[in-house]
Design a protein around this motif. Structure first.
Motif, short mmCIF file in Angstrom:
data_model
loop_
_atom_site.label_atom_id
_atom_site.label_comp_id
_atom_site.label_asym_id
_atom_site.label_seq_id
_atom_site.Cartn_x
_atom_site.Cartn_y
_atom_site.Cartn_z
N ARG A 22 0.87 -1.19 -0.01
CA ARG A 22 -0.02 0.00 -0.24
C ARG A 22 0.95 1.07 0.07
NH1 ARG A 22 -4.41 -1.69 4.51
NH2 ARG A 22 -5.61 -3.06 2.87
N SER A 23 2.11 1.28 0.31
CA SER A 23 2.65 2.59 0.32
C SER A 23 4.41 2.18 0.39
CB SER A 23 2.53 3.20 1.79
OG SER A 23 3.06 2.45 3.05
N THR A 42 2.52 7.81 3.28
CA THR A 42 0.96 7.94 3.74
C THR A 42 1.21 9.36 4.78
OG1 THR A 42 1.38 6.54 5.43
CG2 THR A 42 0.32 5.64 3.57
N THR A 62 1.53 11.19 12.70
CA THR A 62 0.95 10.96 11.59
C THR A 62 0.41 12.43 11.24
OG1 THR A 62 -1.22 10.35 12.55
CG2 THR A 62 0.08 8.76 11.72
#
Length: 69
Positions: A22-23, A42, A62
Motif C-alpha cells: 500500500r505504500s 502516507t 501522522t
C-alpha cells in the motif's frame, strides 16, 4: 493466512527504501549508532532507537487531515 508483500532496498549507506503493498517509505540512520528516522508516503513519521538489552524506543506521528470530522 493473508499474503503480504514487503521489500527493502539499500539505496545509499544508511538509507533504505521500503516498499509494501500500500505504500513506500524512506529510512535513514540506525546502524547501531543513533536514532532511525522513517518517513512514509502516507504521511507517517517514525523515530526509533534500539536501547541496551531487550528495550527499544519509538515515537510515531501522522499527518492530520483537514476538513473532515
Amino acid at each position: 493466512m493473508p499474503l503480504t508483500f514487503r521489500k527493502s532496498f539499500r539505496i545509499l549507506p544508511g538509507v533504505r527504501l521500503n516498499i509494501n503493498r500500500r505504500s513506500w517509505s524512506i529510512t535513514t540512520g540506525g546502524n547501531g549508532n543513533g536514532p532511525r528516522h522513517t518517513r512514509s508516503s502516507t504521511g507517517r513519521r517514525t523515530t526509533s532507537m534500539d536501547l541496551p538489552g531487550p528495550f527499544g524506543w519509538r515515537k510515531t506521528t501522522t499527518k492530520r487531515r483537514r476538513g473532515g470530522h
